[in-house]
Scaffold this motif. Sequence first.
Motif, mmCIF file in Angstrom:
data_model
loop_
_atom_site.group_PDB
_atom_site.id
_atom_site.type_symbol
_atom_site.label_atom_id
_atom_site.label_comp_id
_atom_site.label_asym_id
_atom_site.label_seq_id
_atom_site.Cartn_x
_atom_site.Cartn_y
_atom_site.Cartn_z
ATOM 1 N N ALA A 207 -10.712 -8.289 129.814
ATOM 2 C CA ALA A 207 -10.592 -9.748 130.315
ATOM 3 C C ALA A 207 -11.630 -10.784 129.953
ATOM 4 O O ALA A 207 -12.878 -10.453 129.922
ATOM 5 C CB ALA A 207 -10.491 -9.824 131.895
ATOM 6 N N ILE A 208 -11.180 -11.677 129.418
ATOM 7 C CA ILE A 208 -12.221 -12.772 128.931
ATOM 8 C C ILE A 208 -12.328 -13.885 130.114
ATOM 9 O O ILE A 208 -11.502 -14.499 130.497
ATOM 10 C CB ILE A 208 -11.803 -13.680 127.419
ATOM 11 N N LEU A 209 -13.723 -14.214 130.310
ATOM 12 C CA LEU A 209 -13.812 -14.940 131.572
ATOM 13 C C LEU A 209 -14.186 -16.437 131.095
ATOM 14 O O LEU A 209 -14.314 -16.617 129.821
ATOM 15 C CB LEU A 209 -15.178 -14.539 132.545
ATOM 16 N N ALA A 210 -14.348 -17.348 131.983
ATOM 17 C CA ALA A 210 -14.479 -18.829 131.528
ATOM 18 C C ALA A 210 -15.903 -18.927 130.847
ATOM 19 O O ALA A 210 -15.855 -19.697 129.884
ATOM 20 C CB ALA A 210 -14.587 -19.483 132.684
ATOM 21 N N ASP A 211 -16.692 -17.974 131.040
ATOM 22 C CA ASP A 211 -18.192 -18.219 130.249
ATOM 23 C C ASP A 211 -18.140 -17.459 128.994
ATOM 24 O O ASP A 211 -19.357 -17.553 128.433
ATOM 25 C CB ASP A 211 -19.278 -17.884 131.351
ATOM 26 N N GLY A 212 -16.843 -16.823 128.631
ATOM 27 C CA GLY A 212 -17.158 -16.054 127.421
ATOM 28 C C GLY A 212 -17.419 -14.611 127.416
ATOM 29 O O GLY A 212 -17.175 -14.146 126.324
ATOM 30 N N SER A 213 -17.778 -14.280 128.495
ATOM 31 C CA SER A 213 -18.017 -12.936 128.685
ATOM 32 C C SER A 213 -16.818 -12.070 128.811
ATOM 33 O O SER A 213 -15.856 -12.529 129.037
ATOM 34 C CB SER A 213 -19.042 -12.543 129.844
ATOM 35 N N VAL A 214 -16.855 -10.633 128.876
ATOM 36 C CA VAL A 214 -15.789 -9.669 128.950
ATOM 37 C C VAL A 214 -15.970 -8.956 129.953
ATOM 38 O O VAL A 214 -17.155 -8.178 130.128
ATOM 39 C CB VAL A 214 -15.604 -9.047 127.655
ATOM 40 N N VAL A 215 -15.022 -8.315 130.746
ATOM 41 C CA VAL A 215 -14.896 -7.379 131.586
ATOM 42 C C VAL A 215 -13.679 -6.281 131.410
ATOM 43 O O VAL A 215 -12.583 -6.746 131.009
ATOM 44 C CB VAL A 215 -14.404 -7.747 133.366
ATOM 45 N N THR A 216 -14.155 -5.210 131.274
ATOM 46 C CA THR A 216 -13.108 -4.125 131.100
ATOM 47 C C THR A 216 -12.790 -3.017 132.142
ATOM 48 O O THR A 216 -13.628 -2.826 132.962
ATOM 49 C CB THR A 216 -13.368 -3.266 129.778
ATOM 50 N N TRP A 217 -11.608 -2.577 131.980
ATOM 51 C CA TRP A 217 -11.173 -1.376 133.084
ATOM 52 C C TRP A 217 -10.066 -0.596 132.497
ATOM 53 O O TRP A 217 -9.466 -1.018 131.517
ATOM 54 C CB TRP A 217 -10.959 -2.051 134.392
ATOM 55 N N GLY A 218 -9.849 0.288 133.134
ATOM 56 C CA GLY A 218 -8.853 1.383 132.918
ATOM 57 C C GLY A 218 -9.182 2.854 132.204
ATOM 58 O O GLY A 218 -10.323 3.050 132.819
ATOM 59 N N HIS A 219 -8.600 3.284 131.482
ATOM 60 C CA HIS A 219 -8.951 4.637 131.001
ATOM 61 C C HIS A 219 -10.022 4.652 129.905
ATOM 62 O O HIS A 219 -9.867 3.872 129.007
ATOM 63 C CB HIS A 219 -7.739 5.453 130.502
ATOM 64 N N PRO A 220 -11.287 5.441 130.130
ATOM 65 C CA PRO A 220 -12.291 5.387 128.891
ATOM 66 C C PRO A 220 -11.683 5.776 127.476
ATOM 67 O O PRO A 220 -12.363 5.306 126.647
ATOM 68 C CB PRO A 220 -13.321 6.401 129.507
ATOM 69 N N VAL A 221 -10.884 6.827 127.626
ATOM 70 C CA VAL A 221 -10.212 6.966 126.330
ATOM 71 C C VAL A 221 -9.897 6.083 125.490
ATOM 72 O O VAL A 221 -9.794 5.893 124.147
ATOM 73 C CB VAL A 221 -9.339 8.175 126.580
ATOM 74 N N TYR A 222 -9.098 4.902 126.164
ATOM 75 C CA TYR A 222 -8.576 4.057 125.605
ATOM 76 C C TYR A 222 -9.214 2.627 125.646
ATOM 77 O O TYR A 222 -8.859 1.402 125.339
ATOM 78 C CB TYR A 222 -7.232 3.630 126.507
ATOM 79 N N GLY A 223 -10.586 2.700 125.823
ATOM 80 C CA GLY A 223 -11.523 1.534 125.375
ATOM 81 C C GLY A 223 -12.207 0.677 126.811
ATOM 82 O O GLY A 223 -12.410 -0.349 126.623
ATOM 83 N N ALA A 224 -11.851 1.403 127.766
ATOM 84 C CA ALA A 224 -12.151 0.778 129.219
ATOM 85 C C ALA A 224 -13.720 0.564 129.055
ATOM 86 O O ALA A 224 -14.075 -0.187 130.053
ATOM 87 C CB ALA A 224 -11.800 1.456 130.136
ATOM 88 N N ASP A 225 -14.510 1.479 128.520
ATOM 89 C CA ASP A 225 -15.968 1.238 128.714
ATOM 90 C C ASP A 225 -16.672 0.574 127.407
ATOM 91 O O ASP A 225 -16.794 0.978 126.354
ATOM 92 C CB ASP A 225 -16.477 2.722 128.307
ATOM 93 N N SER A 226 -16.857 -0.742 128.012
ATOM 94 C CA SER A 226 -17.756 -1.767 127.108
ATOM 95 C C SER A 226 -18.974 -1.691 127.338
ATOM 96 O O SER A 226 -19.884 -2.489 126.851
ATOM 97 C CB SER A 226 -16.933 -2.822 127.189
ATOM 98 N N ARG A 227 -19.839 -0.940 127.847
ATOM 99 C CA ARG A 227 -21.089 -1.047 128.418
ATOM 100 C C ARG A 227 -21.850 -0.960 127.170
ATOM 101 O O ARG A 227 -23.080 -1.693 127.313
ATOM 102 C CB ARG A 227 -21.668 0.154 129.392
ATOM 103 N N GLY A 228 -21.674 -0.169 126.118
ATOM 104 C CA GLY A 228 -22.634 -0.178 124.856
ATOM 105 C C GLY A 228 -22.748 -1.455 124.168
ATOM 106 O O GLY A 228 -23.798 -1.757 123.198
ATOM 107 N N VAL A 229 -21.891 -2.296 124.414
ATOM 108 C CA VAL A 229 -21.718 -3.646 123.479
ATOM 109 C C VAL A 229 -21.579 -4.807 124.486
ATOM 110 O O VAL A 229 -21.467 -6.149 124.037
ATOM 111 C CB VAL A 229 -20.585 -3.663 122.648
#
Length: 561
Positions: A207-229
């Motif tokens: 999800a792209i928020l109004a301030d341009g940041s991103v929140v992710t969720w779901g299964h880690p295998v499919y890209g839910a973990d964005s902590r590294g970037v």
Amino acid sequence: MDITVSLPSGQSMSLEALSGSSRVGELKSAAREYFGATFLQLVRSDGKQLEDTDLLGESLVHGDVVAAIIQEPKLAATDGAFALWSSSGVITWGHAEEGGDSSKVQDQLKAVQDIQASRLAFAALLDGGSVVTWGDPKAGGDSTEVQDALKCVQHITAAALGAFAAILFDGSVITWGRKEMGGDSSSAQQQLKQVRQIRASAGAFAAILADGSVVTWGHPVYGADSRGVRDQLIDVKDIEATGSAFAALLANGSVVTWGQAASGGDSSSVQAQLQGVQELRATLGAFVAILESSRNLVAWGIPERGGAPRNEVQELKDVQEIYTSKRSFMAILADRSVVVWGHPEDESMSDGVQLQHVQRIQASSRAFTAVFLDGSMVSWGDPADGGDSTEVQDQLVEKVHLIKASRFGHSFAAILANGRLVTWGNPHRGGDSESAERHGGKPPRSTDVGIDGTEEPPKRPTKRPQVQYRSLKHKNQRMAPASSMKVVGVPEVSAPIPRPWPLLKRFVVFSPGVVKNRRFDSMLREAWNNRTPNAEFALEPHSSPPSRVGGGRLRQGKPSK
């Protein structure tokens, strides 16, 4: 009764020979004929939409002027079903359990604004911001747990593996479907505020928020973990996704990726080239970026999914549009020619097709259809997935207005300029729209009143094979595979398939004598196309322990007597 029907442009028609016992549907049919528009909605001066079954005498009075609104029909598709809708209603057909049967929710499907689809279910957004779902209940077709919260919905996004996310007008998010694939967003709910946009991979959301940041969720295998970037995800403009990775386009034209490295989550090899990016596109396993200055391409990801284009593709310039299938890219250049790259089979199948003056392209699992600038079209690829449209060519008497393919499935649907629907591909998975008459009303087909007001005779495609299964008790199997498949009602041999008839490498049996495999029917039909009518095909089962169901291969038997 004297009734006048008027378009917003001022063009109007009057009918005087209508009685009060006539239905609104008769008035609408006459308006369709006069204005040459199939998808119309009639609205009274007080704003009330008139239903086809309403009596004219109860809804209108002599001398009334009714507004006619020409609607834009739209199409959505799961793996095995289609939904055709306008603001007046929804028509569905195809595999019943994958959304082809909408009969249980038809009375709710009014004033539909949008429909989104996972691989097995649909979600419709209504005019008032409520949501109606149907299809596989485990894949998002059942939203009863969150139904009370699905109010004032602004937009819906679907993850292919069975989850949905809805953005409400206040910027919050409601999710449902398979919890592990993003249907459960409880871990991210505190951050999901002022959400502007949501994108999905096969089993995760970003999800792209109004301030341009991103929140992710779901299964880690499919890209839910964005902590590294996370620290790099600033001022995000757009997001694209493969099956298991995401790519974010920043406002400065650079790109940030995460998720499965092989599927595009690692863009380090091309990072220096990813500057001034204007657009991103994706297959299931690769990304391509279109650069703003030169309109040339930068690709990365799985080579067989388009991540390593050949040299001539890398040197392309003036790319106007990119279309995708699950495993290949299709670029339309400035001269409206087409270049295909990705899976070797897709590339080879496209080599002999004349792709000039192309307007747009759609792709199913292993087949393609291109619509030309003059409104004609051509299909190619696996016939079992819609690559052969010869059976419906006689129905394509008008220009193709809209076309949709089941991206992970086996069929195509096209709406012509006169509003009529033409379908082809796997008849059990959306390639035959006859079932639409049972799920939402009769679709606009060649039996409808044409623009000139004449009723045309029905134009039916050639009769397709019907497969009859009989079981064989195999001594080494508890549940035997179907042993003899007799194909009946098959016409003369059609155009040959572009490869030898295939071997059935694996199938699954859920009950004795019934083969439950999406590829089996299509394989049998392909084999049949190059064989003698009334031939029998049999599965030769491999020996296996009693606790397992064996594999087998398809062979031709002797003609039946």
